[in-house]
Design an enzyme around this catalytic site. Structure first.
Site, PDB file in Angstrom:
ATOM      1  N   VAL A  89      56.737  87.609  -6.586  1.00 38.01           N
ATOM      2  CA  VAL A  89      55.353  87.157  -6.682  1.00 38.01           C
ATOM      3  C   VAL A  89      54.754  86.724  -5.337  1.00 38.01           C
ATOM      4  O   VAL A  89      53.531  86.590  -5.229  1.00 38.01           O
ATOM      5  CB  VAL A  89      55.242  86.005  -7.702  1.00 38.01           C
ATOM      6  CG1 VAL A  89      55.762  84.695  -7.115  1.00 38.01           C
ATOM      7  CG2 VAL A  89      53.824  85.856  -8.217  1.00 38.01           C
ATOM      8  N   TYR A  90      55.575  86.497  -4.319  1.00 37.29           N
ATOM      9  CA  TYR A  90      55.031  86.049  -3.041  1.00 37.29           C
ATOM     10  C   TYR A  90      54.107  87.114  -2.470  1.00 37.29           C
ATOM     11  O   TYR A  90      54.541  88.213  -2.106  1.00 37.29           O
ATOM     12  CB  TYR A  90      56.141  85.732  -2.042  1.00 37.29           C
ATOM     13  CG  TYR A  90      57.002  84.542  -2.404  1.00 37.29           C
ATOM     14  CD1 TYR A  90      56.569  83.586  -3.333  1.00 37.29           C
ATOM     15  CD2 TYR A  90      58.241  84.359  -1.816  1.00 37.29           C
ATOM     16  CE1 TYR A  90      57.359  82.497  -3.662  1.00 37.29           C
ATOM     17  CE2 TYR A  90      59.035  83.259  -2.139  1.00 37.29           C
ATOM     18  CZ  TYR A  90      58.593  82.343  -3.066  1.00 37.29           C
ATOM     19  OH  TYR A  90      59.383  81.259  -3.393  1.00 37.29           O
ATOM     20  N   GLN A  91      52.827  86.736  -2.400  1.00 40.31           N
ATOM     21  CA  GLN A  91      51.763  87.653  -1.965  1.00 40.31           C
ATOM     22  C   GLN A  91      51.889  89.001  -2.683  1.00 40.31           C
ATOM     23  O   GLN A  91      51.732  90.060  -2.095  1.00 40.31           O
ATOM     24  CB  GLN A  91      51.744  87.811  -0.451  1.00 40.31           C
ATOM     25  CG  GLN A  91      51.308  86.532   0.288  1.00 40.31           C
ATOM     26  CD  GLN A  91      49.971  85.944  -0.204  1.00 40.31           C
ATOM     27  OE1 GLN A  91      49.940  85.105  -1.094  1.00 40.31           O
ATOM     28  NE2 GLN A  91      48.883  86.416   0.371  1.00 40.31           N
ATOM     29  N   MET A  92      52.161  88.873  -3.983  1.00 39.07           N
ATOM     30  CA  MET A  92      52.187  90.016  -4.909  1.00 39.07           C
ATOM     31  C   MET A  92      53.042  91.176  -4.393  1.00 39.07           C
ATOM     32  O   MET A  92      52.639  92.343  -4.436  1.00 39.07           O
ATOM     33  CB  MET A  92      50.768  90.483  -5.215  1.00 39.07           C
ATOM     34  CG  MET A  92      49.904  89.413  -5.868  1.00 39.07           C
ATOM     35  SD  MET A  92      50.670  88.654  -7.337  1.00 39.07           S
ATOM     36  CE  MET A  92      50.574  89.999  -8.508  1.00 39.07           C
ATOM     37  N   LYS A  94      63.374  86.587  -6.641  1.00 38.88           N
ATOM     38  CA  LYS A  94      63.174  85.880  -7.913  1.00 38.88           C
ATOM     39  C   LYS A  94      62.282  86.684  -8.854  1.00 38.88           C
ATOM     40  O   LYS A  94      61.532  87.569  -8.429  1.00 38.88           O
ATOM     41  CB  LYS A  94      62.538  84.505  -7.668  1.00 38.88           C
ATOM     42  CG  LYS A  94      63.191  83.681  -6.584  1.00 38.88           C
ATOM     43  CD  LYS A  94      62.477  82.344  -6.398  1.00 38.88           C
ATOM     44  CE  LYS A  94      62.867  81.678  -5.108  1.00 38.88           C
ATOM     45  NZ  LYS A  94      62.265  82.332  -3.920  1.00 38.88           N
TER      46      LYS A  94
END
Length: 330
Positions: A62-65, A91
């Protein structure tokens, strides 16, 4: 650099982990960390990390999609790192397709889909640690644990871990895995820093009992434990996550940070160095995950390994802390 075993495994990790959340496509349209560094902006930071011996890198889908995973993979490839010597963690849980059916969570469907998406973005055949970013309340625990077990047995992850979670949930998940002879969690990634120490009460003793690695996120509380209270940075003006996590306890946290500033000045070290030295003094800590947006941040983090605090100083740093509401959500 110092290296330690990753909990009750034979894998070696550097005592400082580089948090790759700091890298990705900048801008709010690309995720909740608009201050993220691009590939070109982050190259010097990453090079300093590997030059100083860091071999452990943590990211998330999910970090910066997804762009954090993409940049992480590019760094590892372009700097010619030996895949057998480094440790890469990612993750799964938060929505990658917001508002759509099966857009997130830890269902078997999403876990199986997202591990493949992550590996494609990273340009890798496997990750070393695959972690549930949070516990999905809408999926049976048995379904999640079996799916993670199958990811490991498929060779797509070497180990599995959990992030922020309640102690009873973690123990129940471990018991489920034991009952079915499935893969168990070998690590916990909780929030832990001088202004949030609730995990000391229950889950850290549990991790020590189960010989799990503990790799805290935000060891500097998003920078609050790295500089004088109220200091404004470029990130402050666009960061909407840090206020959500910490602003509710500003009154009691300011006392802790002011005290940290006083102790740091007396010791002749930066607040970041003292904060990390305090954390590294704890027997249950494996490797703090340090987010960096400048080369000097990496240098400070690694230099903290050489700072040994005496018991009186540790007690002094901890004295102003008052209990917070324990959360398994943030």
């Amino acid at each position: 650099m110092q290296y330690v075993k990753f909990g009750n495994t034979g894998m070696d990790v550097s005592r400082i982990c580089l948090g790759m959340m700091s890298f990705g496509k900048p801008g709010k349209e690309n995720g909740v960390f608009p201050w993220a560094k691009t590939y070109d902006e982050g190259k010097e930071i990453f090079k300093k990390a590997i030059d100083l011996g860091i071999n452990y890198f943590d990211t998330a889908n999910v970090y910066q999609m997804g762009s954090s995973e993409e940049i992480t993979g590019r760094f590892i490839k372009d700097f010619g790192l030996d895949r057998d010597e480094i440790v890469v963690a990612t993750k799964v849980n938060f929505e990658m397709r917001p508002g759509r059916p099966n857009g997130g969570g830890t269902s078997r469907k999403n876990v199986m889909a997202e591990i493949d998406h992550s590996l494609k973005r990273l340009g890798m055949d496997y990750v070393d640690v695959y972690q549930i970013h949070r516990l999905d309340p809408n999926t049976p625990m048995e379904e999640t644990m079996e799916a993670l077990h199958d990811v490991v047995k498929a060779g797509k992850a070497r180990y599995i871990g959990a992030s922020t979670i309640f102690a009873w949930q973690l123990e129940r998940l471990q018991n489920i895995a034991e009952k079915h002879n499935w893969t168990k969690f070998v690590s916990l990634q909780p929030q832990y820093n001088l202004i949030y120490r609730e995990e000391e009460r229950e889950i850290f003793p549990l991790c020590m009992d189960r010989k799990m690695a503990v790799v805290p996120w935000s060891p500097l509380a998003g920078g609050r434990c790295a500089r004088a209270w109220g200091t404004k940075t470029a990130r402050n003006y666009i960061d909407e996550v840090s206020p959500m996590v910490w602003d509710k306890t500003n009154d009691v946290d300011k006392v802790v940070v002011d005290n940290l500033e006083k102790v740091s000045k007396r010791l002749g070290h930066s607040m970041a160095q003292v904060s990390l030295a305090w954390m590294l003094s704890k027997p249950y800590i494996t490797a703090p995950i340090v987010g960096t947006t400048a080369v000097k941040h990496v240098e400070e983090a690694v230099s903290a390994l050489d700072i040994k605090l005496d018991e009186e100083t540790i007690k002094e740093l901890e004295a102003p802390y008052v209990p917070h509401i324990k959360t398994g959500a943030f």
